[in-house]
Design a protein around this motif. Structure first.
Motif, PDB file in Angstrom:
ATOM      1  N   ASP A   1     156.944 -21.756  59.531  1.00 16.60           N
ATOM      2  CA  ASP A   1     155.989 -22.278  60.510  1.00 16.60           C
ATOM      3  C   ASP A   1     156.584 -22.294  61.916  1.00 16.60           C
ATOM      4  N   GLU A   2     156.594 -21.150  62.545  1.00 11.64           N
ATOM      5  CA  GLU A   2     157.174 -21.040  63.884  1.00 11.64           C
ATOM      6  C   GLU A   2     156.384 -21.852  64.902  1.00 11.64           C
ATOM      7  N   ALA A   3     155.055 -21.851  64.763  1.00 11.51           N
ATOM      8  CA  ALA A   3     154.222 -22.628  65.681  1.00 11.51           C
ATOM      9  C   ALA A   3     154.498 -24.114  65.528  1.00 11.51           C
ATOM     10  N   GLY A   4     154.691 -24.560  64.279  1.00 10.99           N
ATOM     11  CA  GLY A   4     155.010 -25.967  64.049  1.00 10.99           C
ATOM     12  C   GLY A   4     156.345 -26.353  64.649  1.00 10.99           C
ATOM     13  N   ALA A   5     157.331 -25.451  64.545  1.00  8.41           N
ATOM     14  CA  ALA A   5     158.640 -25.721  65.139  1.00  8.41           C
ATOM     15  C   ALA A   5     158.528 -25.830  66.650  1.00  8.41           C
ATOM     16  N   ALA A   6     157.707 -24.961  67.243  1.00 12.63           N
ATOM     17  CA  ALA A   6     157.493 -25.019  68.689  1.00 12.63           C
ATOM     18  C   ALA A   6     156.825 -26.337  69.077  1.00 12.63           C
ATOM     19  N   ALA A   7     155.892 -26.799  68.238  1.00 16.40           N
ATOM     20  CA  ALA A   7     155.225 -28.075  68.506  1.00 16.40           C
ATOM     21  C   ALA A   7     156.223 -29.232  68.430  1.00 16.40           C
ATOM     22  N   THR A   8     157.158 -29.141  67.491  1.00 15.23           N
ATOM     23  CA  THR A   8     158.187 -30.174  67.389  1.00 15.23           C
ATOM     24  C   THR A   8     159.055 -30.196  68.639  1.00 15.23           C
ATOM     25  N   LEU A   9     159.474 -29.023  69.096  1.00 13.93           N
ATOM     26  CA  LEU A   9     160.291 -28.955  70.311  1.00 13.93           C
ATOM     27  C   LEU A   9     159.536 -29.519  71.509  1.00 13.93           C
ATOM     28  N   ALA A  63     165.399 -24.434  67.878  1.00 14.22           N
ATOM     29  CA  ALA A  63     164.894 -24.167  66.530  1.00 14.22           C
ATOM     30  C   ALA A  63     165.708 -23.075  65.854  1.00 14.22           C
ATOM     31  N   VAL A  64     165.818 -23.192  64.532  1.00 16.86           N
ATOM     32  CA  VAL A  64     166.489 -22.180  63.717  1.00 16.86           C
ATOM     33  C   VAL A  64     165.613 -21.877  62.510  1.00 16.86           C
ATOM     34  N   ARG A  65     165.354 -20.608  62.289  1.00 21.72           N
ATOM     35  CA  ARG A  65     164.537 -20.206  61.152  1.00 21.72           C
ATOM     36  C   ARG A  65     165.421 -19.787  59.979  1.00 21.72           C
ATOM     37  N   ALA A  66     165.132 -20.323  58.796  1.00 13.97           N
ATOM     38  CA  ALA A  66     165.852 -19.933  57.585  1.00 13.97           C
ATOM     39  C   ALA A  66     165.029 -20.368  56.381  1.00 13.97           C
ATOM     40  N   GLU A  67     164.619 -19.423  55.561  1.00 15.50           N
ATOM     41  CA  GLU A  67     163.900 -19.769  54.341  1.00 15.50           C
ATOM     42  C   GLU A  67     164.884 -20.323  53.327  1.00 15.50           C
ATOM     43  N   LEU A  68     164.628 -21.517  52.836  1.00 17.95           N
ATOM     44  CA  LEU A  68     165.518 -22.135  51.854  1.00 17.95           C
ATOM     45  C   LEU A  68     165.107 -21.743  50.435  1.00 17.95           C
ATOM     46  N   GLY A  69     166.076 -21.773  49.543  1.00 19.07           N
ATOM     47  CA  GLY A  69     165.790 -21.457  48.149  1.00 19.07           C
ATOM     48  C   GLY A  69     165.953 -19.997  47.805  1.00 19.07           C
ATOM     49  N   VAL A  70     166.464 -19.201  48.744  1.00 20.54           N
ATOM     50  CA  VAL A  70     166.688 -17.779  48.510  1.00 20.54           C
ATOM     51  C   VAL A  70     168.165 -17.475  48.746  1.00 20.54           C
ATOM     52  N   ASP A  71     168.608 -16.316  48.277  1.00 25.92           N
ATOM     53  CA  ASP A  71     169.994 -15.924  48.493  1.00 25.92           C
ATOM     54  C   ASP A  71     170.303 -15.842  49.983  1.00 25.92           C
ATOM     55  N   GLY A  72     171.437 -16.383  50.367  1.00 29.81           N
ATOM     56  CA  GLY A  72     171.867 -16.313  51.755  1.00 29.81           C
ATOM     57  C   GLY A  72     171.215 -17.322  52.673  1.00 29.81           C
TER      58      GLY A  72
END
Length: 254
Positions: free
Chosen positions: A40-48, A60-69
């Motif tokens: 949710d990039e738009a949500g992260a921008a709203a938080t900032l 903001a930093v984007r990273a999908e959790l629950g996947v390799d790496g």
């Protein structure tokens, strides 16, 4: 600015709901907040934006959790943004939602729940340790589901039970560095993203009737508890699970 001014924090799952409220609350205290988000990039921008309006700042930093790496991706962004500064606060808030009851939850859903809700927080803490100052704060979001028998949330409650066990054991392990490790257990908390759930006729009244303080929770109710645990006032509190449910399901309200 508050007593936390000048400190840094990583808040996972901070693009909406409780995570967004936590990030905004810490920013209002003068904390530089790293806003983690999955998609949710738009949500992260709203938080900032909310953080800026509260007088704070971060990135903001984007990273999908629950996947390799996942943890490597997250901390590549964290370290780049910090530019050599240490971390003071880690808030493990990101979580996958309940998948269903026994016999309904698939193996894939079960594995995803544990990958996001248990594996990711564990290895985020491990990866954060070299960056954490002495006397830092680690705070994880649990749930009152660990103390209530709700058959529709069995697998979800299991993940939060693991978080609570981790909290106690890491508190003992990291105390020599002055690092406190605690968890916050919200109850029924209405957010912008889950509000439709509470639109079911009679549900809000039913839950409020089982709550000592007679209402649903709000994200700020939880964020204030997290801010307390992050503060110097909580320096002597560690290995604890703080219930932030307004007294949900304590017993008959008579």
């Amino acid at each position: 600015m508050g007593e936390l001014a000048g400190r840094t924090a990583l808040v996972t799952g901070a693009s909406r709901g409780i995570g967004q409220a936590i990030a905004t609350r810490l920013a209002a205290e003068g904390v530089t907040v790293i806003v983690h988000f999955g998609t949710d990039e738009a949500g992260a921008a709203a938080t900032l934006d909310a953080m800026e309006h509260a007088g704070g700042s971060g990135f903001a930093v984007r990273a999908e959790l629950g996947v390799d790496g996942d943890v490597e991706t997250l901390f590549a962004g964290v370290e780049a943004g910090l530019g050599g500064r240490p971390l003071d606060i880690v808030v493990n808030n990101a979580a996958a939602a309940p998948a269903g009851a026994l016999g309904v939850t698939t193996r894939a859903e079960f594995d995803h729940l544990f990958a996001v809700n248990v594996r990711a927080p564990y290895f985020i803490i491990e990866r954060a340790l070299p960056l954490l100052r002495e006397g830092a704060r680690i705070i994880s979001i649990s749930s009152v589901a660990t103390r209530m028998a709700n058959s529709s949330q069995t697998s979800f409650a299991m993940t939060k039970g693991a978080i609570e066990t981790m909290t106690k054991t890491l508190a003992a392990q990291l105390g020599s560095r002055g690092i406190t490790v605690n968890a916050v257990a919200p109850g029924a908390t209405k957010t912008a993203s889950n509000g439709a759930v509470f639109d079911v006729p009679g549900l809000t009244e039913q839950i409020s009737g089982m709550t000592a303080l007679s209402r649903l929770g709000a994200p700020d109710d939880v964020a204030d508890v997290v801010a307390f645990l992050a503060s110097d006032a909580a320096r002597w509190v560690t290995g604890q699970i703080l219930d932030a449910s307004g007294g949900l399901f304590l017993g008959p309200c008579i």
